[in-house]
Design a protein around this motif. Structure first.
Motif, short mmCIF file in Angstrom:
data_model
loop_
_atom_site.label_atom_id
_atom_site.label_comp_id
_atom_site.label_asym_id
_atom_site.label_seq_id
_atom_site.Cartn_x
_atom_site.Cartn_y
_atom_site.Cartn_z
N MET A 37 0.86 -1.19 0.00
CA MET A 37 0.00 0.00 0.00
C MET A 37 0.89 1.24 0.00
O MET A 37 1.68 1.45 0.93
CB MET A 37 -0.89 0.01 1.25
CG MET A 37 -1.82 1.21 1.35
SD MET A 37 -3.14 1.22 0.09
CE MET A 37 -4.12 -0.20 0.62
N ILE A 38 0.79 2.02 -1.07
CA ILE A 38 1.53 3.29 -1.14
C ILE A 38 0.54 4.41 -0.88
O ILE A 38 -0.34 4.70 -1.70
CB ILE A 38 2.23 3.45 -2.50
CG1 ILE A 38 3.21 2.27 -2.73
CG2 ILE A 38 2.97 4.78 -2.57
CD1 ILE A 38 3.93 2.31 -4.06
N GLN A 39 0.66 4.99 0.30
CA GLN A 39 -0.29 6.01 0.75
C GLN A 39 0.11 7.41 0.29
O GLN A 39 1.26 7.65 -0.05
CB GLN A 39 -0.38 6.02 2.28
CG GLN A 39 -1.07 4.81 2.89
CD GLN A 39 -1.26 5.01 4.38
OE1 GLN A 39 -0.30 5.03 5.14
NE2 GLN A 39 -2.50 5.13 4.81
N GLY A 40 -0.87 8.31 0.30
CA GLY A 40 -0.56 9.71 0.05
C GLY A 40 0.07 10.29 1.29
O GLY A 40 1.28 10.24 1.49
N ASP A 41 -0.77 10.80 2.17
CA ASP A 41 -0.34 11.33 3.47
C ASP A 41 -1.22 10.66 4.52
O ASP A 41 -2.44 10.87 4.52
CB ASP A 41 -0.52 12.85 3.48
CG ASP A 41 -0.26 13.47 4.85
OD1 ASP A 41 0.04 12.73 5.80
OD2 ASP A 41 -0.38 14.70 4.97
N PRO A 42 -0.67 9.87 5.41
CA PRO A 42 -1.49 9.14 6.39
C PRO A 42 -2.35 10.02 7.27
O PRO A 42 -3.33 9.55 7.86
CB PRO A 42 -0.44 8.39 7.23
CG PRO A 42 0.76 8.31 6.39
CD PRO A 42 0.76 9.56 5.55
N GLU A 43 -2.02 11.32 7.39
CA GLU A 43 -2.83 12.23 8.19
C GLU A 43 -4.02 12.77 7.40
O GLU A 43 -4.92 13.38 7.96
CB GLU A 43 -1.99 13.41 8.67
CG GLU A 43 -0.88 13.01 9.65
CD GLU A 43 -0.09 14.20 10.14
OE1 GLU A 43 -0.45 15.35 9.77
OE2 GLU A 43 0.88 14.00 10.89
N ASN A 44 -4.03 12.51 6.09
CA ASN A 44 -5.07 13.02 5.21
C ASN A 44 -6.27 12.08 5.21
O ASN A 44 -6.12 10.86 5.10
CB ASN A 44 -4.50 13.16 3.79
CG ASN A 44 -5.54 13.61 2.80
OD1 ASN A 44 -6.13 12.79 2.12
ND2 ASN A 44 -5.77 14.90 2.71
N VAL A 45 -7.46 12.65 5.34
CA VAL A 45 -8.69 11.84 5.42
C VAL A 45 -8.84 10.97 4.17
O VAL A 45 -9.20 9.79 4.26
CB VAL A 45 -9.92 12.74 5.61
CG1 VAL A 45 -11.21 11.93 5.53
CG2 VAL A 45 -9.85 13.47 6.95
N ASP A 46 -8.58 11.53 2.99
CA ASP A 46 -8.73 10.76 1.75
C ASP A 46 -7.79 9.56 1.74
O ASP A 46 -8.18 8.46 1.34
CB ASP A 46 -8.44 11.65 0.54
CG ASP A 46 -9.53 12.69 0.31
OD1 ASP A 46 -10.69 12.39 0.63
OD2 ASP A 46 -9.22 13.79 -0.16
N ALA A 47 -6.55 9.77 2.15
CA ALA A 47 -5.58 8.67 2.18
C ALA A 47 -6.03 7.59 3.16
O ALA A 47 -5.94 6.39 2.87
CB ALA A 47 -4.20 9.18 2.55
N GLN A 48 -6.51 8.00 4.31
CA GLN A 48 -6.97 7.04 5.31
C GLN A 48 -8.12 6.19 4.77
O GLN A 48 -8.10 4.96 4.89
CB GLN A 48 -7.43 7.78 6.57
CG GLN A 48 -6.32 8.47 7.33
CD GLN A 48 -6.84 9.45 8.36
OE1 GLN A 48 -8.04 9.52 8.63
NE2 GLN A 48 -5.94 10.21 8.97
N HIS A 49 -9.11 6.83 4.17
CA HIS A 49 -10.28 6.10 3.68
C HIS A 49 -9.94 5.22 2.47
O HIS A 49 -10.41 4.08 2.38
CB HIS A 49 -11.40 7.07 3.30
CG HIS A 49 -12.08 7.70 4.47
ND1 HIS A 49 -12.16 7.11 5.71
CD2 HIS A 49 -12.74 8.89 4.59
CE1 HIS A 49 -12.82 7.89 6.54
NE2 HIS A 49 -13.18 8.98 5.89
#
Length: 258
Positions: free
Chosen positions: A116-128
């Motif tokens: 899993m390559i995430q955007g920013d883990p603090e970002n709601v979109d990335a989390q969802h």
């Protein structure tokens, strides 16, 4: 009846730059603000500035936290969010893999092992997107194993770097690479190619946004799938919300564009 004008500034993905731009807009006395946040965590600060100046505010594309969108009775209320529902985006990513003939199990060992390559883990979109892409698989009864998860900050070069690390570390065990956006997925494809792997034959790759480069890869068979981030629909809806505020109306807080 003066003509409407629209001032567009690019913050180059720097939060300090965006903060300065907001200050400038407020000083100029603009009628409304539409902001694609650099960092979701800055929403409370920007909302406070808009409230102090009583300038309606529409956040677009990058969703603030639920806490930052919650308003108590009597508090300033002229702000809302317009964007895609990242839970839906993530679910669609997972369903793309779920609906493959082998359900994403490229090596046929009975377990879908993924990076899993995430955007920013603090970002709601990335989390969802992270959570719901995998939930779509587990809800279908598919056994999964997370081999690798790192933040790529939405950037192509980081997607390439992290995919190379994941492939080097886990080799043929890696069945799927999930990317929170297409820019990272395009980068990841370059590393898949360099590793001698073949998308849709011995590994799968999915992103979000339906960028032109990603659509090219898709047509070539080098991307398993992507999810449209309807920027046109979001932009039109954001302007509709501005007009509602300027007409004295109080639109709902969240506006999700399919």
């Amino acid at each position: 009846d003066t003509p409407s004008s629209f001032i567009l500034l690019y913050s180059k993905n720097y939060m300090a730059e965006q903060g300065n731009q907001v200050d400038t807009f407020i000083t100029q006395g603009v009628d409304a603000l539409i902001i694609n946040l650099v960092m979701s965590s800055s929403a409370s600060t920007i909302t406070a500035k808009a409230a102090a100046a009583d300038i309606p505010l529409v956040y677009i594309n990058r969703e603030p936290t639920e806490e930052d969108m919650t308003v108590a009775d009597g508090e300033w209320n002229k702000f809302c969010y317009v964007g895609a529902d990242a839970r839906q985006s993530g679910t669609f990513q997972g369903e793309i893999i779920r609906d493959l003939p082998d359900k994403g199990d490229a090596d046929g060992d009975g377990v879908v092992r993924y990076a899993m390559i995430q955007g920013d883990p603090e970002n709601v979109d990335a989390q969802h997107r992270t959570e719901f892409s995998i939930k779509a698989l587990t809800d279908a009864g598919i056994e999964v194993e997370e081999l690798f998860i790192q933040r790529g900050d939405w950037k192509r070069d980081k997607g390439q770097e992290l995919a190379a690390t994941a492939l080097s570390k886990h080799g043929e065990k890696l069945d799927v690479i999930f990317c929170n956006n297409d820019d990272m997925a395009v980068g990841a494809y370059q590393s898949i190619q360099s590793a001698g792997r073949k998308v849709n034959e011995d590994i799968y790759l999915v992103g979000v946004d339906a960028l032109a480069e990603a659509m090219d890869l898709l047509e070539q068979g080098n991307l398993t799938g992507t999810v449209l981030n309807d920027h046109v629909g979001q932009s039109h809806t954001a302007v509709d919300m501005v007009i509602e505020y300027l007409d004295g109306k109080s639109p709902e807080k969240l506006h999700y564009v399919d």
